[in-house]
Scaffold this motif. Structure first.
Motif, mmCIF file in Angstrom:
data_model
loop_
_atom_site.group_PDB
_atom_site.id
_atom_site.type_symbol
_atom_site.label_atom_id
_atom_site.label_comp_id
_atom_site.label_asym_id
_atom_site.label_seq_id
_atom_site.Cartn_x
_atom_site.Cartn_y
_atom_site.Cartn_z
ATOM 1 N N GLU A 84 0.754 -1.284 0.033
ATOM 2 C CA GLU A 84 0.012 0.150 -0.097
ATOM 3 C C GLU A 84 1.014 1.259 -0.020
ATOM 4 O OE1 GLU A 84 -2.540 2.329 -0.526
ATOM 5 O OE2 GLU A 84 -3.632 0.591 -0.006
ATOM 6 N N GLN A 85 0.893 1.920 -1.094
ATOM 7 C CA GLN A 85 1.789 2.977 -1.142
ATOM 8 C C GLN A 85 1.169 4.332 -0.462
ATOM 9 O OE1 GLN A 85 0.413 1.545 -3.807
ATOM 10 N NE2 GLN A 85 -0.380 3.052 -5.260
ATOM 11 N N ASN A 86 -0.088 4.404 -0.310
ATOM 12 C CA ASN A 86 -0.884 5.649 0.054
ATOM 13 C C ASN A 86 -0.760 5.505 1.474
ATOM 14 O OD1 ASN A 86 -0.926 7.045 -2.373
ATOM 15 N ND2 ASN A 86 -2.360 4.926 -2.886
ATOM 16 N N ALA A 87 -1.103 6.949 2.110
ATOM 17 C CA ALA A 87 -1.182 7.241 3.694
ATOM 18 C C ALA A 87 -2.473 6.636 4.043
ATOM 19 C CB ALA A 87 -1.070 8.636 3.861
ATOM 20 N N HIS A 88 -3.606 6.382 3.266
ATOM 21 C CA HIS A 88 -4.908 5.970 3.415
ATOM 22 C C HIS A 88 -5.085 4.769 2.749
ATOM 23 C CE1 HIS A 88 -5.993 9.402 5.578
ATOM 24 N NE2 HIS A 88 -5.576 10.062 4.439
ATOM 25 N N ALA A 89 -5.487 3.649 3.581
ATOM 26 C CA ALA A 89 -5.650 2.100 2.910
ATOM 27 C C ALA A 89 -6.838 2.213 1.641
ATOM 28 C CB ALA A 89 -6.071 1.201 3.934
ATOM 29 N N GLY A 90 -6.495 1.543 0.552
ATOM 30 C CA GLY A 90 -7.283 1.415 -0.384
ATOM 31 C C GLY A 90 -8.453 0.426 -0.205
ATOM 32 N N ALA B 49 1.901 9.123 -4.755
ATOM 33 C CA ALA B 49 2.843 8.454 -3.678
ATOM 34 C C ALA B 49 4.271 8.020 -4.204
ATOM 35 C CB ALA B 49 2.045 7.331 -3.001
ATOM 36 N N ILE B 50 4.083 7.203 -5.505
ATOM 37 C CA ILE B 50 5.277 6.754 -6.000
ATOM 38 C C ILE B 50 6.271 7.884 -6.649
ATOM 39 C CG2 ILE B 50 6.357 5.132 -7.731
ATOM 40 C CD1 ILE B 50 4.944 3.736 -5.251
ATOM 41 N N ALA B 51 5.534 8.788 -7.261
ATOM 42 C CA ALA B 51 6.328 10.081 -7.908
ATOM 43 C C ALA B 51 7.020 10.845 -6.701
ATOM 44 C CB ALA B 51 5.201 10.767 -8.573
ATOM 45 N N ILE B 52 6.267 11.020 -5.529
ATOM 46 C CA ILE B 52 6.974 11.718 -4.592
ATOM 47 C C ILE B 52 8.066 10.998 -3.988
ATOM 48 C CG2 ILE B 52 6.533 12.375 -2.237
ATOM 49 C CD1 ILE B 52 3.819 13.281 -2.739
ATOM 50 N N SER B 53 7.965 9.661 -3.892
ATOM 51 C CA SER B 53 9.020 8.841 -3.583
ATOM 52 C C SER B 53 10.276 8.901 -4.411
ATOM 53 C CB SER B 53 8.661 7.339 -3.279
ATOM 54 O OG SER B 53 7.790 7.255 -2.281
ATOM 55 N N LYS C 291 -0.402 -12.428 4.220
ATOM 56 C CA LYS C 291 0.450 -12.474 5.132
ATOM 57 C C LYS C 291 1.048 -11.517 5.868
ATOM 58 C CE LYS C 291 1.509 -17.416 4.472
ATOM 59 N NZ LYS C 291 1.667 -18.174 5.550
ATOM 60 N N ALA C 292 1.329 -10.341 5.171
ATOM 61 C CA ALA C 292 1.920 -8.800 5.304
ATOM 62 C C ALA C 292 1.313 -7.870 4.576
ATOM 63 C CB ALA C 292 3.269 -9.190 5.438
ATOM 64 N N VAL C 293 1.225 -6.647 5.048
ATOM 65 C CA VAL C 293 1.058 -5.595 4.139
ATOM 66 C C VAL C 293 2.314 -4.693 4.309
ATOM 67 C CG1 VAL C 293 -0.697 -3.501 3.931
ATOM 68 C CG2 VAL C 293 -1.677 -6.179 4.923
ATOM 69 N N PHE C 294 2.795 -4.343 3.382
ATOM 70 C CA PHE C 294 3.962 -3.811 3.180
ATOM 71 C C PHE C 294 3.489 -2.264 3.031
ATOM 72 C CE2 PHE C 294 5.415 -7.796 1.688
ATOM 73 C CZ PHE C 294 6.483 -7.787 2.412
ATOM 74 N N THR C 295 3.956 -1.165 3.753
ATOM 75 C CA THR C 295 3.453 0.271 3.602
ATOM 76 C C THR C 295 4.436 1.195 3.568
ATOM 77 O OG1 THR C 295 3.559 0.480 6.126
ATOM 78 C CG2 THR C 295 1.303 -0.421 5.200
ATOM 79 N N ALA C 296 4.027 2.466 2.907
ATOM 80 C CA ALA C 296 5.051 3.551 2.868
ATOM 81 C C ALA C 296 4.945 4.556 3.999
ATOM 82 C CB ALA C 296 4.609 4.269 1.706
ATOM 83 N N TYR C 297 4.002 4.311 5.040
ATOM 84 C CA TYR C 297 3.906 5.081 6.272
ATOM 85 C C TYR C 297 3.872 4.000 7.533
ATOM 86 C CZ TYR C 297 2.950 8.276 2.643
ATOM 87 O OH TYR C 297 3.124 9.237 1.772
ATOM 88 N N PRO C 298 4.494 4.555 8.564
ATOM 89 C CA PRO C 298 4.512 3.677 9.565
ATOM 90 C C PRO C 298 2.986 2.933 9.981
ATOM 91 C CG PRO C 298 5.933 5.421 10.108
ATOM 92 C CD PRO C 298 5.094 5.665 8.998
ATOM 93 N N LYS C 299 2.154 3.844 10.091
ATOM 94 C CA LYS C 299 0.798 3.555 10.537
ATOM 95 C C LYS C 299 -0.161 3.904 9.428
ATOM 96 C CE LYS C 299 1.619 4.123 15.421
ATOM 97 N NZ LYS C 299 1.451 4.812 16.674
ATOM 98 N N VAL C 300 -0.948 2.869 8.900
ATOM 99 C CA VAL C 300 -1.873 3.161 8.137
ATOM 100 C C VAL C 300 -3.198 2.361 8.523
ATOM 101 C CG1 VAL C 300 -2.698 2.708 5.495
ATOM 102 C CG2 VAL C 300 -0.148 3.091 6.099
#
Length: 183
Positions: A14-20, A159-163, A31-40
């Motif tokens: 999930e690349q955004n701050a809010h989950a889709g 989100a990806i562009a900003i990264s 199994k896991a959710v990889f995020t761009a932010y510590p808490k989503v």
């Protein structure tokens, strides 16, 4: 969805701050959710793995000195160079803004690498009389070269562009998409 339905282990990014919405649903079986932010919000806390957004390797390792990149792109190394990026489909907002301000760009003597996107390229390329300082492109394959050549970048605020832009370490003007989920 099909993999989860068949019992195949899945992972979500999930690349955004809010989950889709789709990712929220799939997270129950992931199994896991990889995020761009510590808490989503919207994901089970025990499944969140904060890793940041994935960035193309060529952006990380392929950045070049600005003057060298300008030369490779056939640009004048002494002129201020603006890169405008609206994504693969483009940004009508950015395209209209540049179209309305072409005379100002010419007067200032700036160079523009203008990635129009697929939706507006044909209309813009056939209707505009562009000086040599404005380089119209439907799509830019070598983004690391374009980022390197730019003195300033005007970009959609995805989100990806900003990264990627954070890695490029250039001056940036971000233009949000007004219809994005969660505003």
């Amino acid at each position: 969805y099909e993999a989860s339905r068949l019992g195949i282990p899945i992972f979500i990014q999930e690349q955004n701050a809010h989950a889709g919405v789709t990712n929220k649903i799939l997270s129950k079986k992931a199994k896991a959710v990889f995020t761009a932010y510590p808490k989503v919000e919207g994901f089970p806390a025990e499944k969140i793995k904060f890793l940041g957004n994935p960035i193309r390797e060529n952006i990380i390792s392929g950045m070049q000195e600005t003057a060298q990149a300008k030369e490779k792109m056939g640009l004048d190394k002494d002129k201020l160079t603006i890169l405008s990026v609206g994504g693969s489909l483009g940004s009508r907002t950015l395209n209209n803004g540049w179209k309305e301000n072409l005379e100002k760009l010419k007067e200032k003597g700036y160079q523009l690498i203008w990635q129009t996107g697929k939706l507006d390229y044909n209309e813009l390329s056939s209707s505009l009389q562009l000086p040599a300082s404005i380089h119209l492109k439907e799509f830019i394959k070598d983004m690391e070269l374009a980022y390197s050549a730019a003195d300033i970048i005007v970009s959609r605020a995805g989100a990806i562009a900003i990264s990627e832009l954070a890695v490029a370490q250039k001056r940036v003007l971000l233009v949000p998409f007004p219809f994005a989920a969660e505003d």
